[in-house]
Structures are given as C-alpha cells and as structure tokens.
Design a protein around this motif. Structure first.
Motif, PDB file in Angstrom:
ATOM      1  N   MET A 361       0.903  -1.395  -0.398  1.00 14.51           N
ATOM      2  CA  MET A 361      -0.004   0.013  -0.147  1.00 14.51           C
ATOM      3  C   MET A 361       0.243   1.474  -0.014  1.00 14.51           C
ATOM      4  N   SER A 362       1.717   1.005   0.324  1.00  9.27           N
ATOM      5  CA  SER A 362       2.860   2.425   0.762  1.00  9.27           C
ATOM      6  C   SER A 362       3.538   2.981  -0.339  1.00  9.27           C
ATOM      7  N   VAL A 363       3.628   2.138  -1.775  1.00  7.07           N
ATOM      8  CA  VAL A 363       4.322   2.226  -2.742  1.00  7.07           C
ATOM      9  C   VAL A 363       3.678   2.805  -3.348  1.00  7.07           C
ATOM     10  N   LEU A 364       2.138   2.417  -3.576  1.00  5.49           N
ATOM     11  CA  LEU A 364       0.975   3.093  -4.038  1.00  5.49           C
ATOM     12  C   LEU A 364       0.110   4.455  -4.107  1.00  5.49           C
ATOM     13  N   PHE A 365       0.425   4.785  -2.216  1.00  4.11           N
ATOM     14  CA  PHE A 365       0.386   5.633  -2.743  1.00  4.11           C
ATOM     15  C   PHE A 365       1.488   6.356  -3.214  1.00  4.11           C
ATOM     16  N   TYR A 366       2.112   6.595  -2.619  1.00  3.75           N
ATOM     17  CA  TYR A 366       3.360   7.660  -3.575  1.00  3.75           C
ATOM     18  C   TYR A 366       3.421   7.455  -4.513  1.00  3.75           C
ATOM     19  N   ALA A 367       3.056   6.200  -5.951  1.00  8.69           N
ATOM     20  CA  ALA A 367       2.641   6.485  -6.810  1.00  8.69           C
ATOM     21  C   ALA A 367       2.038   7.260  -7.679  1.00  8.69           C
ATOM     22  N   LEU A 368      -0.049   7.646  -6.953  1.00 14.36           N
ATOM     23  CA  LEU A 368      -0.321   8.479  -6.750  1.00 14.36           C
ATOM     24  C   LEU A 368       0.105  10.090  -6.675  1.00 14.36           C
ATOM     25  N   VAL A 369       0.678   9.719  -5.948  1.00 14.46           N
ATOM     26  CA  VAL A 369       1.239  11.907  -5.477  1.00 14.46           C
ATOM     27  C   VAL A 369       2.164  11.630  -7.101  1.00 14.46           C
ATOM     28  N   ALA A 370       2.857  10.728  -7.327  1.00 11.32           N
ATOM     29  CA  ALA A 370       3.609  11.333  -8.323  1.00 11.32           C
ATOM     30  C   ALA A 370       2.188  11.770  -9.461  1.00 11.32           C
ATOM     31  N   LEU A 371       1.856  10.895  -9.821  1.00  9.46           N
ATOM     32  CA  LEU A 371       0.238  11.253 -10.768  1.00  9.46           C
ATOM     33  C   LEU A 371       0.134  12.627 -10.802  1.00  9.46           C
ATOM     34  N   PHE A 372       0.187  13.120  -9.848  1.00  9.38           N
ATOM     35  CA  PHE A 372      -0.360  14.383  -9.225  1.00  9.38           C
ATOM     36  C   PHE A 372       0.089  14.688 -10.287  1.00  9.38           C
ATOM     37  N   LEU A 373       0.712  14.694 -10.625  1.00  9.29           N
ATOM     38  CA  LEU A 373       1.927  15.576 -11.348  1.00  9.29           C
ATOM     39  C   LEU A 373       1.266  15.922 -12.825  1.00  9.29           C
ATOM     40  N   ILE A 374       1.034  15.016 -13.499  1.00 11.09           N
ATOM     41  CA  ILE A 374       0.389  14.934 -14.788  1.00 11.09           C
ATOM     42  C   ILE A 374      -0.750  15.252 -15.370  1.00 11.09           C
ATOM     43  N   SER A 375      -1.461  15.706 -14.004  1.00  6.78           N
ATOM     44  CA  SER A 375      -2.253  16.799 -13.718  1.00  6.78           C
ATOM     45  C   SER A 375      -2.468  17.914 -14.069  1.00  6.78           C
ATOM     46  N   PHE A 376      -1.216  18.203 -13.208  1.00  8.38           N
ATOM     47  CA  PHE A 376      -0.923  19.495 -13.007  1.00  8.38           C
ATOM     48  C   PHE A 376      -0.639  20.137 -14.404  1.00  8.38           C
ATOM     49  N   LEU A 377       0.216  19.809 -14.817  1.00  7.06           N
ATOM     50  CA  LEU A 377       0.254  19.842 -16.504  1.00  7.06           C
ATOM     51  C   LEU A 377      -1.074  19.570 -17.333  1.00  7.06           C
ATOM     52  N   THR A 378      -1.366  18.556 -17.060  1.00 10.41           N
ATOM     53  CA  THR A 378      -3.167  19.131 -18.344  1.00 10.41           C
ATOM     54  C   THR A 378      -3.749  20.117 -17.601  1.00 10.41           C
ATOM     55  N   THR A 379      -4.065  20.638 -16.424  1.00 10.50           N
ATOM     56  CA  THR A 379      -4.642  21.901 -16.224  1.00 10.50           C
ATOM     57  C   THR A 379      -3.988  22.738 -16.663  1.00 10.50           C
ATOM     58  N   TYR A 380      -2.770  23.536 -16.737  1.00  9.02           N
ATOM     59  CA  TYR A 380      -1.946  24.678 -17.528  1.00  9.02           C
ATOM     60  C   TYR A 380      -1.895  24.233 -18.843  1.00  9.02           C
ATOM     61  N   LEU A 381      -1.951  23.211 -19.516  1.00  8.69           N
ATOM     62  CA  LEU A 381      -2.201  23.187 -21.417  1.00  8.69           C
ATOM     63  C   LEU A 381      -3.409  23.320 -22.060  1.00  8.69           C
ATOM     64  N   TYR A 382      -4.531  23.194 -20.668  1.00  9.52           N
ATOM     65  CA  TYR A 382      -5.621  22.455 -21.701  1.00  9.52           C
ATOM     66  C   TYR A 382      -6.411  23.582 -22.203  1.00  9.52           C
ATOM     67  N   ASP A 383      -6.104  24.380 -21.993  1.00  5.29           N
ATOM     68  CA  ASP A 383      -6.870  26.378 -23.033  1.00  5.29           C
ATOM     69  C   ASP A 383      -5.653  26.828 -23.607  1.00  5.29           C
ATOM     70  N   ARG A 384      -4.673  26.634 -23.441  1.00  3.76           N
ATOM     71  CA  ARG A 384      -3.549  27.310 -24.109  1.00  3.76           C
ATOM     72  C   ARG A 384      -4.027  27.914 -25.563  1.00  3.76           C
ATOM     73  N   GLY A 385      -4.269  26.918 -26.352  1.00  3.17           N
ATOM     74  CA  GLY A 385      -4.545  26.948 -27.959  1.00  3.17           C
ATOM     75  C   GLY A 385      -6.215  27.757 -27.936  1.00  3.17           C
ATOM     76  N   LEU A 386      -6.916  27.823 -26.925  1.00  6.66           N
ATOM     77  CA  LEU A 386      -8.110  28.943 -26.784  1.00  6.66           C
ATOM     78  C   LEU A 386      -7.573  30.551 -26.893  1.00  6.66           C
ATOM     79  N   GLN A 387      -7.004  29.879 -25.775  1.00  8.19           N
ATOM     80  CA  GLN A 387      -6.402  31.582 -25.335  1.00  8.19           C
ATOM     81  C   GLN A 387      -5.114  32.322 -26.297  1.00  8.19           C
ATOM     82  N   GLU A 388      -4.861  31.677 -27.147  1.00  6.26           N
ATOM     83  CA  GLU A 388      -4.294  31.975 -28.318  1.00  6.26           C
ATOM     84  C   GLU A 388      -5.126  32.780 -29.415  1.00  6.26           C
ATOM     85  N   ARG A 389      -5.942  31.571 -29.554  1.00  3.00           N
ATOM     86  CA  ARG A 389      -7.153  32.385 -30.701  1.00  3.00           C
ATOM     87  C   ARG A 389      -7.656  33.646 -29.989  1.00  3.00           C
ATOM     88  N   LYS A 390      -7.375  33.920 -28.724  1.00  3.94           N
ATOM     89  CA  LYS A 390      -8.219  35.211 -28.442  1.00  3.94           C
ATOM     90  C   LYS A 390      -7.187  36.159 -28.197  1.00  3.94           C
TER      91      LYS A 390
END
Length: 401
Positions: A361-390
């Motif tokens: 279980m401990s390894v599972l929890f640390y792996a999940l913490v690392a995976l949240f970094l992907i969510s930071f990246l997708t949140t940063y990137l999702y609207d960049r194309g829309l912002q460029e259009r504006k």
C-alpha cells in the motif's frame, strides 16, 4: 436557486444515496464474502465502469436529441430493475452481470442531470454544478452510513435498500421532471462541426480532452478509497462501521464547509484553473498522510484533507465543460466528463489492486502522489490553444482599428 434546480438537486441526492448503499462495499463483498482476490474485485468493478462509460456517452447524446426527462427515465428504469434483481440473485456470476446493468443505467442518467442543471439555470455559472456536486455528496454521506449499517446485519439488505432508493428516484422523476423538458435546449439537426465555427469547436473539444486527462488521474487516485483502502482498513482491524464513518465525514464536510470554500475562492482563487491547482496540491497532501496511516484517526485526517481537495476540483470540471460546449452539445460534453470520471473509477481499482498485491500500500500511495503531477500539466495546457485564438482575434481587431 430556481425551483427546477432544486428538483434536480433532490433527485441527485436520492439517486446517489441509493448508489452509495453499494459502491463503497463492492470490493469488501467480492473479496471477503465471495472469496475472490483484490485483482478479481478490481476487474468486476472495471466491468461496471466500462458499462458506465458506454452509458455516459449514450446518455449525453440522448440528452441532446430527446431531452433530459426521457433520458433520465430510461437510466433509472435500468438501474432500478438491476438493483431489485440483485437483492434476490447475488452469487458471483449474477453479481457481475447485474453490476454491469447498474453501471450502464447510472451512466445514462448522470450527464443528463448535469446538462439539465446547466440548461435550466444558464446564468448560474458554477453554482448549478456545485449544487449538484453537494447533492451527490449528501447522497454519499447518507448512503455509505446506511449501507455500512445494513451490511453489518446482512448484505442482502444493502441490495434491497439500493433498489428502494432507485424506486423513490423513479417516482420523483416521473412526476416532477417532465415539465423541465421544455427548458432544455435540443441538439441542432445540423452537424456543429460542419458550420463556420468548426475550427473553434474542434479546439474546444481538444481542450476538454486535455483537461479530462488530468481528471482521469484524479479519479484513479480517489477511487482507491472505495477499493484498496477499504480492504486495507479491514486488514488493519478497523471495523466496517468505522470505515463507513469516513464517508459520512466526507459528505458532511462537503455540505457544511461550503461557506469556507466559497469565501476562500472569492478572496484568493479567481479562476477555475487556479481552483483546480489548489485542489491538486491538497490531494497530494492527503495521499502523503495515507502512506503513513495505520490507525483510524490517521485515516480521518487523510479523509478531511482529501475532502477539501475534491471541493475545489470536482465542481470545476463540469463547469468548464459547460463553458466549452458549443450550442446543442451540452449533453455530449457532460457525457465526456462523466465517462472520463467513470474511466478513472474503472482503471483505479484494477491499478490499485495490482499495485497493492505486488508492492504494498505505501508504494501505491507514493505512486499516486507522483501521478498528480500529470494533472498539473494537463490543467496548465488545456486552454492554451483557446487563449492563442483570443490573442489573435485581439490583434486583428487592433490592426483593423
């Protein structure tokens, strides 16, 4: 809130109360009552989620074509029928088949209810989606507490209670949702992507998919509480009734801490993107605490932290989807969001079960913490194309002037 939204909120609370009799106990029932491994339990829940994804996509499209009332009635009839049959036939193979029916019916209903909430109160912004989210968690709080209590007597009572709650929702929808039909916009008969806004609409859809990539990660982590963590607490000697209390705490916080969250957002968090960032940081903290938890009080602390995180993230995603959706596609976009969330609930138990069986279980929890970094990246990137259009549009307007 308008009366129409209140009706949807009440319906959502009843619907989720019924579902919450069962879903927190699925892994425990399959693993401890039916004698199957955590991996098998994860596969069964994965099958339920696959049918949920199919239901989400069908339900979202049906909303755009035939409206919310007929879509919701179809979904609740399927879930109600499956639940009552499950109360009678609940051996392993029956359980698997009926879980597929429950997932499909629930999947049809959810995007229709969210899309209807946004359609009947378009000027409400994030408020109708936040109200539906709060209603969901009232249902989680009540259902998990009652389900745990019933399971302590007999698991058959859990299945019966599940069916009775779906029957109550069926009656509410039958008598009170029909008049909401006229308030829901129907899909255009012309393909939106073939009109002049085709490029913009494709960018909007791409933005939604990028955002939902991070949403998927969040659900893979969150669903561990309903699967591997539930069994983990049992292995630590924490009674089932105490595990159910964790979900009661979760639901109660979501209801009573709304003024705190509202004040925090108004003062310090001025965009939906920032709201997601804050929630992700809090999520990571919850799983760090979990990695060290071995007594019930530590699980309470982790649940409290997790709940604050979800109050920032969960309402923000359907709100953004509603803002991104072209006219006549509100149901389809909500269907995508719900199918991604269901996909996380599908992959999460299997991923967590394999990780827990192989590494602990401990390894599972640390792996999940690392995976949240992907969510930071997708949140940063999702609207960049829309912002460029504006920006391009503003430059054109400046040149023209």
């Amino acid at each position: 809130m308008p009366k129409a939204v209140w009706l949807l909120v009440i319906g959502m609370a009843i619907n989720v109360t019924g579902a919450s009799f069962l879903w927190p106990l699925n892994t425990i029932y399959i693993h401890m009552e039916l004698g199957k491994s955590l991996t098998i339990a994860g596969l069964v829940i994965m099958g339920n989620a696959v049918m949920g994804i199919i239901g989400n996509l069908i339900g979202g499209n049906l909303f755009d074509r035939i409206g919310g009332y007929k879509t919701i009635m179809l979904g609740v009839i399927i879930t109600m029928t499956s639940a009552f049959i499950l109360a009678i036939f609940n051996e392993f193979y029956h359980y698997v088949v009926l879980m597929l029916g429950l997932g499909f019916g629930a999947g049809i209903m959810m995007p229709a209810m969210y899309a209807m909430a946004g359609s009947v109160w378009p000027e409400g912004g994030r408020r109708p989606f936040n109200a539906m989210y709060v209603a969901q968690n009232i249902g989680v709080s009540l259902g998990a507490a009652l389900g745990g209590l019933l399971a302590s007597y007999r698991f058959d009572f859990v299945f019966l209670g599940n069916g009775l709650m779906y029957f109550s929702f069926f009656l509410l929808a039958l008598f009170f949702f029909k008049h909401l039909q006229a308030d829901v916009g129907q899909a255009s008969t012309t393909n939106v992507f073939e009109q002049g806004q085709a490029v913009e609409n494709k960018k909007r859809f791409r933005a939604l998919l990028i955002l939902c990539g991070g949403f998927l990660i969040c659900w893979i982590a969150y669903v561990q509480w309903q699967s591997t963590i539930s069994v983990h607490t049992q292995n630590l000697g924490i009674p089932l009734t105490q595990y159910s209390i964790l979900w009661t705490i979760n639901g109660a916080m979501i209801v009573f801490c709304q003024p705190i969250i509202k004040l925090f957002i108004e003062k310090w968090v001025h965009s939906l993107k920032a709201q997601i960032y804050v929630g992700l940081v809090i999520f990571m903290g919850a799983y760090v605490v979990l990695s060290q938890a071995d007594v019930f009080s530590a699980f309470i602390v982790a649940m409290v932290i997790l709940t604050f995180g979800e109050m920032f993230v969960w309402p923000a995603i359907p709100t953004i989807a509603h803002q991104l959706a072209p006219e006549g596609k509100a149901g389809f976009y909500q269907g995508i969001v719900n199918s991604i969330g269901t996909g996380g609930r599908m992959l999460g138990p299997f991923f967590g079960g394999v990780m827990a069986d192989l590494f602990g279980m401990s390894v599972l929890f640390y792996a999940l913490v690392a995976l949240f970094l992907i969510s930071f990246l997708t949140t940063y990137l999702y609207d960049r194309g829309l912002q460029e259009r504006k920006v391009d549009q503003r430059n054109i307007e400046t040149s023209a002037s």
